[in-house]
Scaffold this motif. Sequence first.
Motif, mmCIF file in Angstrom:
data_model
loop_
_atom_site.group_PDB
_atom_site.id
_atom_site.type_symbol
_atom_site.label_atom_id
_atom_site.label_comp_id
_atom_site.label_asym_id
_atom_site.label_seq_id
_atom_site.Cartn_x
_atom_site.Cartn_y
_atom_site.Cartn_z
ATOM 1 N N ILE A 1 6.892 -8.722 -7.037
ATOM 2 C CA ILE A 1 5.898 -7.795 -6.507
ATOM 3 C C ILE A 1 6.527 -6.419 -6.322
ATOM 4 O O ILE A 1 7.584 -6.280 -5.722
ATOM 5 C CB ILE A 1 5.345 -8.308 -5.158
ATOM 6 N N ALA A 2 5.889 -5.406 -6.878
ATOM 7 C CA ALA A 2 6.326 -4.007 -6.789
ATOM 8 C C ALA A 2 7.638 -3.726 -7.517
ATOM 9 O O ALA A 2 8.033 -2.579 -7.673
ATOM 10 C CB ALA A 2 6.393 -3.519 -5.339
ATOM 11 N N GLN A 3 8.301 -4.796 -7.995
ATOM 12 C CA GLN A 3 9.523 -4.652 -8.797
ATOM 13 C C GLN A 3 10.665 -3.894 -8.111
ATOM 14 O O GLN A 3 11.554 -3.357 -8.778
ATOM 15 C CB GLN A 3 9.211 -4.039 -10.173
ATOM 16 N N GLY A 4 10.641 -3.851 -6.785
ATOM 17 C CA GLY A 4 11.730 -3.173 -6.075
ATOM 18 C C GLY A 4 13.031 -3.969 -6.173
ATOM 19 O O GLY A 4 13.016 -5.198 -6.195
ATOM 20 N N LYS B 1 3.158 -9.398 -14.191
ATOM 21 C CA LYS B 1 1.797 -8.877 -14.374
ATOM 22 C C LYS B 1 1.605 -7.454 -13.853
ATOM 23 O O LYS B 1 0.560 -6.859 -14.116
ATOM 24 C CB LYS B 1 0.778 -9.838 -13.778
ATOM 25 N N ASN B 2 2.568 -6.917 -13.128
ATOM 26 C CA ASN B 2 2.449 -5.520 -12.673
ATOM 27 C C ASN B 2 3.157 -4.554 -13.627
ATOM 28 O O ASN B 2 3.492 -3.436 -13.250
ATOM 29 C CB ASN B 2 2.996 -5.370 -11.247
ATOM 30 N N GLN B 3 3.347 -4.987 -14.856
ATOM 31 C CA GLN B 3 4.000 -4.160 -15.876
ATOM 32 C C GLN B 3 3.083 -4.139 -17.096
ATOM 33 O O GLN B 3 2.622 -5.180 -17.529
ATOM 34 C CB GLN B 3 5.342 -4.824 -16.197
ATOM 35 N N PRO B 4 2.811 -2.941 -17.656
ATOM 36 C CA PRO B 4 1.791 -2.896 -18.723
ATOM 37 C C PRO B 4 2.210 -3.619 -19.998
ATOM 38 O O PRO B 4 1.380 -4.154 -20.706
ATOM 39 C CB PRO B 4 1.632 -1.394 -19.008
ATOM 40 N N MET C 1 0.813 -1.215 0.000
ATOM 41 C CA MET C 1 0.000 0.000 0.000
ATOM 42 C C MET C 1 0.847 1.266 0.000
ATOM 43 O O MET C 1 2.005 1.245 0.415
ATOM 44 C CB MET C 1 -0.909 -0.002 1.229
ATOM 45 N N SER C 2 0.214 2.354 -0.410
ATOM 46 C CA SER C 2 0.941 3.618 -0.527
ATOM 47 C C SER C 2 -0.029 4.785 -0.388
ATOM 48 O O SER C 2 -1.225 4.655 -0.668
ATOM 49 C CB SER C 2 1.617 3.666 -1.904
ATOM 50 N N VAL C 3 0.493 5.928 0.053
ATOM 51 C CA VAL C 3 -0.318 7.159 0.012
ATOM 52 C C VAL C 3 0.196 8.098 -1.087
ATOM 53 O O VAL C 3 -0.274 9.229 -1.217
ATOM 54 C CB VAL C 3 -0.339 7.912 1.367
ATOM 55 N N THR C 4 1.192 7.644 -1.858
ATOM 56 C CA THR C 4 1.734 8.455 -2.956
ATOM 57 C C THR C 4 1.825 7.591 -4.216
ATOM 58 O O THR C 4 1.358 6.455 -4.226
ATOM 59 C CB THR C 4 3.141 8.984 -2.628
ATOM 60 N N ILE C 5 2.495 8.130 -5.235
ATOM 61 C CA ILE C 5 2.703 7.354 -6.452
ATOM 62 C C ILE C 5 3.803 6.299 -6.279
ATOM 63 O O ILE C 5 3.970 5.442 -7.140
ATOM 64 C CB ILE C 5 3.055 8.267 -7.656
ATOM 65 N N ALA C 6 4.562 6.357 -5.197
ATOM 66 C CA ALA C 6 5.564 5.325 -4.933
ATOM 67 C C ALA C 6 4.855 3.995 -4.717
ATOM 68 O O ALA C 6 3.838 3.938 -4.023
ATOM 69 C CB ALA C 6 6.407 5.682 -3.712
ATOM 70 N N ALA C 7 5.396 2.918 -5.281
ATOM 71 C CA ALA C 7 4.628 1.675 -5.373
ATOM 72 C C ALA C 7 4.403 0.949 -4.063
ATOM 73 O O ALA C 7 3.593 0.032 -3.993
ATOM 74 C CB ALA C 7 5.269 0.738 -6.387
ATOM 75 N N HIS C 8 5.125 1.295 -3.028
ATOM 76 C CA HIS C 8 4.833 0.693 -1.730
ATOM 77 C C HIS C 8 5.474 1.510 -0.629
ATOM 78 O O HIS C 8 6.619 1.920 -0.719
ATOM 79 C CB HIS C 8 5.270 -0.767 -1.626
ATOM 80 N N GLU C 9 4.707 1.763 0.412
ATOM 81 C CA GLU C 9 5.208 2.480 1.576
ATOM 82 C C GLU C 9 4.921 1.661 2.825
ATOM 83 O O GLU C 9 5.749 1.561 3.711
ATOM 84 C CB GLU C 9 4.544 3.865 1.647
ATOM 85 N N LEU C 10 3.723 1.074 2.864
ATOM 86 C CA LEU C 10 3.325 0.269 4.013
ATOM 87 C C LEU C 10 2.915 -1.097 3.487
ATOM 88 O O LEU C 10 2.058 -1.195 2.618
ATOM 89 C CB LEU C 10 2.158 0.947 4.739
#
Lengths: 313, 313, 313, 313
Positions: B248-251, C133-136, B190-199
């Motif tokens: 997941i999230a590609q980090g 799947k998280n990539q367009p 989850m996130s509150v910004t455009i960053a793909a994950h914060e929490l």
Amino acid sequence: MMDIAHLGPAELLTPAFDESLRFFVDVMGMEVEAQQGGSAYLRAWGDYQRHSLKLTASETSGLAVLGLRASSPEALERRVALVEATGLGAGWHDGDVGRGPSYRFRDPDGHAFDLYYETERYSPPEHLRPSLKNQPQRYTGRGCAVKRLDHCNVLAEDVRANRMFATEALGYRLYERIELDDGTEAGAWMSVTIAAHELIYTADAYGARGRLHHLAFWVDTREECLRAADIFLDNDVHIEAAPSKHAIAQGFFLYGYEPGGNRIEVTTGGYLQYDPDPVTVVWTEEERRLGQAWRVKTVETFHTYGTPPVAGT
Amino acid sequence: MMDIAHLGPAELLTPAFDESLRFFVDVMGMEVEAQQGGSAYLRAWGDYQRHSLKLTASETSGLAVLGLRASSPEALERRVALVEATGLGAGWHDGDVGRGPSYRFRDPDGHAFDLYYETERYSPPEHLRPSLKNQPQRYTGRGCAVKRLDHCNVLAEDVRANRMFATEALGYRLYERIELDDGTEAGAWMSVTIAAHELIYTADAYGARGRLHHLAFWVDTREECLRAADIFLDNDVHIEAAPSKHAIAQGFFLYGYEPGGNRIEVTTGGYLQYDPDPVTVVWTEEERRLGQAWRVKTVETFHTYGTPPVAGT
Amino acid sequence: MMDIAHLGPAELLTPAFDESLRFFVDVMGMEVEAQQGGSAYLRAWGDYQRHSLKLTASETSGLAVLGLRASSPEALERRVALVEATGLGAGWHDGDVGRGPSYRFRDPDGHAFDLYYETERYSPPEHLRPSLKNQPQRYTGRGCAVKRLDHCNVLAEDVRANRMFATEALGYRLYERIELDDGTEAGAWMSVTIAAHELIYTADAYGARGRLHHLAFWVDTREECLRAADIFLDNDVHIEAAPSKHAIAQGFFLYGYEPGGNRIEVTTGGYLQYDPDPVTVVWTEEERRLGQAWRVKTVETFHTYGTPPVAGT
Amino acid sequence: MMDIAHLGPAELLTPAFDESLRFFVDVMGMEVEAQQGGSAYLRAWGDYQRHSLKLTASETSGLAVLGLRASSPEALERRVALVEATGLGAGWHDGDVGRGPSYRFRDPDGHAFDLYYETERYSPPEHLRPSLKNQPQRYTGRGCAVKRLDHCNVLAEDVRANRMFATEALGYRLYERIELDDGTEAGAWMSVTIAAHELIYTADAYGARGRLHHLAFWVDTREECLRAADIFLDNDVHIEAAPSKHAIAQGFFLYGYEPGGNRIEVTTGGYLQYDPDPVTVVWTEEERRLGQAWRVKTVETFHTYGTPPVAGT
């Protein structure tokens, strides 16, 4: 293998010893391996010898002497004989911290060199012991964290004469050079290995002799070179040329001046020359006008500044 | 703008305070901004606030409390009201070094959070003054030289319940999640910004409550993440997972354990979610078996280890 | 969330359509998603929408219109009302390939914008289906392989007036700006997200109106930006400014001119602005003279060149 | 200079010629320089010779023959004489596309080699002409865009016997090796230049003979290696080992299987061995158990898989 294995250590003179030492330790990330008689002996984390840089307090700046390690005792003898035959030899001395008997000579332009074979390999103290046994020293990551001394660019009144001395007496291979429209040789990039440049001669804009253009230290990645620019910036190091790519030899560079005035490069990239008898690449005056690889115009001081300063300039 | 602007500071507990402090200063490259009552307040060079990490000596490890800064006084009020309505609120306290009145609550799993708005922006001392005025602090380059606190991954007995609390009471947006074949939710990003994950919430393998999976600090490039692995190695930091890329999230990640036992990530990469109403990406149990992005099998401890330790495991 | 979620698509005019199309496909690495009525609709591999660039054959160059996607139908209504109140609105039209009803208006300088909410998300054909799947879309790696449209820099006769319109009518946040010694505003860097710049206004050196400075496409790493310079070089793309780092917003850049004459940037880096109410960074005329981040002097054309050309210059 | 200058071209056999060719062209980014008699001759953009890989349709996979270029006609004669003395020589043949008379021999394990000196340097057609004259070919950037053939790892029943043949008859230098607790030599990393490995022998898990472990192609940066992993993934290339760093020789790697079954590496990094008489680094069985440089456990197939397949396994 070539008779000369590699260059180094280099002895650099500085009129601001304490500041220069701080620069090489804190900014470049080198270690003080020894201190003796007004000189500090510094090493990069990837140097297999005890040190690659000797920093010496002096009234002026510049390169005092450049070491050249021979590949074997026989190779050393061969090269000493060839140098002696040119009349430029100055004779043997006992060597220095970390290396044995050394033969001193000067190139036609007057730069001093020390040929030697015997050397001490680095043995790290406990706090600098690496995790990987094929690495001489722990990677501290401090400052630019340079890995090793890479190459040396000296200035010369007559590039061609010095280049010919280097290829004939020392056995260097000539990979690239600049020839101006009037036939003058303005630069020569030479190596004793597959690395695209180790010893470089470029023309001294003032016609002075024995001066240094720059000493270059290697990092493994372009990212480290970009990071080094941030470190230079936040340590108030004068950045002469921000990171970009040279056309000649294709090296990636960052140039700054250390506190003693000497130009220092953080370098990476380039190419390896596997061809055993490559055709020398010759750059024309017009091609040089195109600037660096990505058409960045070279900053003017790069063509004129060297150490020590020339009186009256 | 969302009601919550970002997370941080995080308060981390450690049973090995001195060693943990050395880790965050020498290895991670953070600065001690304040020390008070058995705690050290640490900052990364890109943090706009005074600190993003509070390190506290304790009998055990884990996350003591996670700060959440509201976007405005009104946003703070709105969120406090929503949290109070859930019955999970614990009330106001005076805040801490560098921030004002804070509202303490616990998520359904029991992790403590502090909602606040008033904060002190960082003002660097002379030796940490940056050259570029749009940067809070000088770039020292020490150790991994992390730039800022990036995200926090907590473990939960019931991921879905906590994820719903975070989206409904706090306003987080859900970008990706894992749903097992039996319908259980095993993870939520989850996130509150455009960053793909914060929490991030992931399932606690032991069904324990209130535990931490990891705290992640940002570097700008993958090269810095690779370099951090060399630094971890030569500082005897236990590397749990060497640099690679999450599916997941590609980090891009590097995971290690700090001396107090808490799992720390050096992270970069990922993607920015510009879509204002994106479809949540749902990963199946079978897809998770494929491993990380490049088919690296995830190390087993990554699915089980958390702090504090669970008694009897 | 802000009322405007992000910018794009951008419609670019070119007097050399075929060459421009080859540039965006072969050099920038974009895909042609649709072609209709003399226009090609192009996408980068990370765009969640069908396309982010509309390329249109024209007698001249420049930016035809810049799309702005609202965060919700309500956000769209709110912003249309605010724009209408300024008297700069031009009314609704049916939209374009991939998006629904759009509200056209012009900023005080005359640049056209389209506000819209309804959009089509990209659904890749078989040969462009991604593994993750998280990539367009599949990562093809062709050319510079840009990931998405990042930001747009337009020129304006009066920067301050346009900046105030953007912040007040559109809700942009102002992160950095340049103020000359005489009080003139010479540049304004604005965003609707934590990304440090999305919409930029800089002063038109000719006092012309409605012109484009550049359109920027994102890559994830500085290495890709350096690699893009090699690709530009070997594709005979005019490089105006080789890769380096801006002082303002700290973006890493490469600037070139596409065959139609428009300036295109390949960009990465910068910082994320997590502070919900940051103090705007103001750069003085003297600070601007220091050049880019690493003291690279900005090339003169960067301050003057824009599209379309100004008659008589 | 050593008598042998470098290895290459390598001839690779594939039972899936069309798919393998597409892999080397589209995924690895090589160019087809010639096609003749069921074989394709491929080059990387940095190869100074016409090609470094010959791909040949066959009933099975594996390495057909590995070329070794001598440094001079005299060096060629010297090495042919030394090889003949071992009784492993097979005699002269006319050479192949792009190279002259070649002396065929087999190492003790049965791998075929061709020693030669005469070669054709690459002359690019118009569409592959580079912008920089010190580069053999234009940088297309296609796929992984490998720069040159780097090294070859063959499997052997008896590593020590083959390593001794390579050092004594061919003049390779031994930089690193693995010695198991029972004294068996499990791997040997050798080079004829300062590059840390060019020819590698590792033990064949099945005790088979004449097999290939992998062929490695160079890229200049770790970022390109990471990017190659994304390209492998989105081209359905089987990734055996995602990018990470070897402990031995410190090379950065990505391993995959090309469609014909041969293991291919995209490699960079490592170190340069400037010491003319280095002490060989010997790794013990216990040290090998620690995994790769960053403690990544090596995937099991890496120790067992080779080409061609061993019947019955």
